[in-house]
Write a protein that holds these residues in place. Structure first.
Motif, short mmCIF file in Angstrom:
data_model
loop_
_atom_site.label_atom_id
_atom_site.label_comp_id
_atom_site.label_asym_id
_atom_site.label_seq_id
_atom_site.Cartn_x
_atom_site.Cartn_y
_atom_site.Cartn_z
N UNK A 374 0.84 -1.19 0.00
CA UNK A 374 0.00 0.00 0.00
C UNK A 374 0.87 1.23 0.00
N UNK A 375 0.50 2.20 -0.79
CA UNK A 375 1.20 3.47 -0.81
C UNK A 375 0.18 4.57 -0.87
N UNK A 376 0.12 5.42 0.11
CA UNK A 376 -0.86 6.49 0.15
C UNK A 376 -0.14 7.82 0.03
N UNK A 377 -0.73 8.74 -0.76
CA UNK A 377 -0.15 10.05 -0.94
C UNK A 377 0.90 10.06 -2.03
N UNK A 378 1.30 11.24 -2.50
CA UNK A 378 2.32 11.34 -3.56
C UNK A 378 3.66 10.79 -3.09
N UNK A 379 4.43 10.20 -4.04
CA UNK A 379 5.75 9.66 -3.76
C UNK A 379 6.71 10.15 -4.84
N UNK A 380 7.88 10.55 -4.42
CA UNK A 380 8.91 10.97 -5.38
C UNK A 380 9.84 9.79 -5.63
N UNK A 381 9.88 9.33 -6.89
CA UNK A 381 10.72 8.20 -7.27
C UNK A 381 11.85 8.71 -8.16
N UNK A 382 13.08 8.39 -7.81
CA UNK A 382 14.26 8.83 -8.55
C UNK A 382 14.87 7.62 -9.26
N UNK A 383 14.97 7.70 -10.61
CA UNK A 383 15.39 6.56 -11.42
C UNK A 383 16.65 6.88 -12.20
N UNK A 384 17.55 5.93 -12.25
CA UNK A 384 18.74 6.02 -13.10
C UNK A 384 18.47 5.33 -14.43
N UNK A 385 18.93 5.95 -15.53
CA UNK A 385 18.76 5.32 -16.83
C UNK A 385 19.77 4.17 -16.97
N UNK A 386 19.27 3.01 -17.44
CA UNK A 386 20.12 1.85 -17.65
C UNK A 386 20.10 1.47 -19.12
N UNK A 387 20.83 0.41 -19.46
CA UNK A 387 20.89 -0.01 -20.87
C UNK A 387 19.51 -0.33 -21.41
N UNK A 388 18.66 -0.90 -20.55
CA UNK A 388 17.30 -1.25 -20.98
C UNK A 388 16.31 -0.13 -20.73
N UNK A 389 16.80 1.06 -20.38
CA UNK A 389 15.90 2.18 -20.10
C UNK A 389 15.64 2.31 -18.62
N UNK A 390 14.46 2.85 -18.28
CA UNK A 390 14.13 3.07 -16.87
C UNK A 390 13.37 1.88 -16.26
N UNK A 391 12.99 0.90 -17.07
CA UNK A 391 12.39 -0.31 -16.51
C UNK A 391 10.91 -0.23 -16.20
N UNK A 392 10.13 0.50 -17.01
CA UNK A 392 8.69 0.50 -16.82
C UNK A 392 8.01 0.86 -18.12
N UNK A 393 6.69 0.58 -18.19
CA UNK A 393 5.88 0.93 -19.35
C UNK A 393 4.80 1.92 -18.94
N UNK A 394 4.37 2.74 -19.88
CA UNK A 394 3.31 3.71 -19.65
C UNK A 394 2.02 3.25 -20.31
#
Length: 491
Positions: A374-394
């Motif tokens: 469970x995650x409530x409220x806004x969260x700031x996620x900081x991601x490093x770019x890797x060879x395969x990208x950031x590792x998620x889909x939109x």
């Protein structure tokens, strides 16, 4: 100093304009909630959507399907849910409410208010919990009791059944002092409602005795005292195990918290068809020695009930596997033995109905496990770019604002940063994107700085309580768009 004289004319009344006679203001009428019983068949849904409206209180019923269990149970569009099975939920987090309804199984009782009554109650600052409590009275002890009695070799069950002559189906119990029944919560003089899932109102004394004799090891009884019966009749509350005080059942499910090892979790999940009943079930197989699964207490042949608190018994096999993979390196699994599942089927109860406390251990446990569920409220996620990208889909919902995380690659930068499937993106590197198109958000992310900063919030806009099976999916308009598995929640 002279004062003016006042005269009274019976035709005109008092002639002093300073005297005004008015009635006391009427107190606010207390809204009267109604109880809706929804009962569905195996494989059928309840037939309504439940939504949390942003910026407003309450959980709103929407899109009640004609002739569905919701429609037949009296649920209407716009109703606000106050209680689920006599538990107050108006202040409950939306995802947890959806999981709670899922765990109710084939039957659920919703205490609701009409939309206009709810809005008035909020504007008058009424205590909605008190309004809900008034429906069943202040004394919470006036409830039926669900008691599991284990037979003692010497004392037996420790109860004697008394039949009221001339009154069909009226049975009362006498208990042995400190006997098995009394220790299980049965009280002397209790009325017997059902035994092992069978209602006794239509049973003869001989038929009832046969049920007790066939139960060589234990019996599960639904009982209540006279005060509780009177209270339920007065307030028209059904006497069913779903609304009873549970004092213990056999074959309890167990929840295991697994941390992925170098070789995975160490078990297989198989879809199998039972030879006797023909039911399709999802079983845990080939638990590896020394694996995280074995260390957590997993046993070969156990049946999967829930993943991270979400009921999955009626999901498609591929979706269950997907739910486990989306959990990343930690997952909480709730399982039961096949014998235990048959026990609950006999009682016509969901094995998760009285199991909230054990499931909540995952949500109240270590921070990493709690954040996973469970995650409530806004969260700031900081991601490093890797060879395969950031590792998620939109993804997005066609013709509607908002961009969401559809899939998070296991072990990727997105997962390590705390992204979860279903998160709505609020900002990209400090720029608000809530009203931007999917293409615009994708361009910002691809051309953004490293590390990438995403402000996200858990999506809790709507949950579908319709048919069982795979959650609904929507397809968007971009080559990076994927299916969005968390768009709706279904029971």
């Amino acid at each position: 100093m002279e004062y003016p004289r006042f005269t009274f004319n019976p035709k005109e009344g008092i002639d002093n304009p300073a005297l005004v006679i008015s009635d006391d203001p009427e107190p606010h009428p207390c809204p009267v909630p109604r109880l809706c019983q929804l009962k569905r068949a195996e494989g059928q849904g309840f037939g309504f959507r439940l939504r949390a409206v942003q910026g407003k209180r309450g959980h709103v019923v929407r899109e009640v399907e004609p002739h569905s269990p919701a429609d037949m149970g009296g649920l209407r569009d716009g109703y606000r849910v106050l209680e689920v099975n006599q538990e107050y939920v108006d202040n409950m987090e939306f995802p947890e409410l959806l999981r709670k309804i899922q765990r109710c199984g084939l039957r659920v009782f919703l205490l609701v208010l009409r939309e206009e009554e709810y809005e008035q109650a909020v504007s008058w600052c009424l205590d909605l919990q008190a309004v809900a409590r008034s429906h069943r009275g202040d004394n919470q002890d006036h409830k039926a009791r669900l008691c599991h009695v284990t037979r003692n070799p010497v004392q037996g069950l420790g109860i004697t059944i008394r039949h009221v002559q001339g009154q069909k189906g009226q049975y009362f119990l006498s208990t042995l002092t400190a006997g098995p029944a009394e220790r299980a919560g049965v009280r002397n003089g209790d009325k017997l409602i059902w035994v092992n899932g069978v209602t006794v109102a239509n049973l003869t004394f001989s038929a009832l005795n046969k049920i007790f004799k066939r139960s060589s090891i234990y019996v599960t009884l639904l009982v209540m005292d006279r005060e509780s019966e009177s209270s339920c009749i007065k307030r028209r509350i059904p006497v069913v195990p779903d609304l009873a005080q549970c004092l213990g059942l056999a074959h309890r499910p167990k929840t295991m918290h697994l941390v992925q090892g170098p070789d995975g979790y160490g078990f297989l999940l198989r879809q199998e068809k039972l030879s006797v009943s023909g039911r399709i079930v999802h079983l845990l197989r080939e638990v590896e020695a020394g694996s995280p699964a074995e260390e957590a207490g997993m046993e070969d042949g156990d049946m999967m009930l829930a993943i991270n608190g979400e009921a999955v018994e009626n999901m498609e096999h591929e979706l269950i596997v997907q739910r486990i993979r989306e959990s990343g390196q930690r997952v909480s699994l709730t399982t039961i033995t096949l014998k235990g599942r048959d026990y609950y089927r006999q009682l016509d109860l969901s094995p998760l109905l009285f199991y909230d406390e054990d499931i909540k251990e995952a949500q109240n446990g270590p921070d990493d496990v709690r954040n996973l569920l469970s995650s409530s409220g806004p969260r700031l996620c900081v991601l490093d770019r890797e060879a395969a990208g950031f590792g998620f889909h939109l993804c997005c919902v066609q013709d509607k604002p908002g961009t969401f995380i559809s899939q998070v690659a296991s072990g990727g930068s997105g997962q390590r940063a705390g992204l979860l499937g279903g998160d709505a993106i609020v900002e990209v590197d400090g720029q608000n994107v809530e009203d931007r198109s999917l293409e615009e958000v994708g361009t910002l992310i691809k051309g953004g700085l490293t590390p990438l900063k995403l402000l996200v919030v858990e999506r809790t806009e709507g949950g579908h309580l319709g048919m069982n099976g795979p959650p609904e999916t929507q397809v968007g308009r971009s080559h990076i768009q994927q299916y969005f598995p968390s768009l709706t929640f279904q029971c």
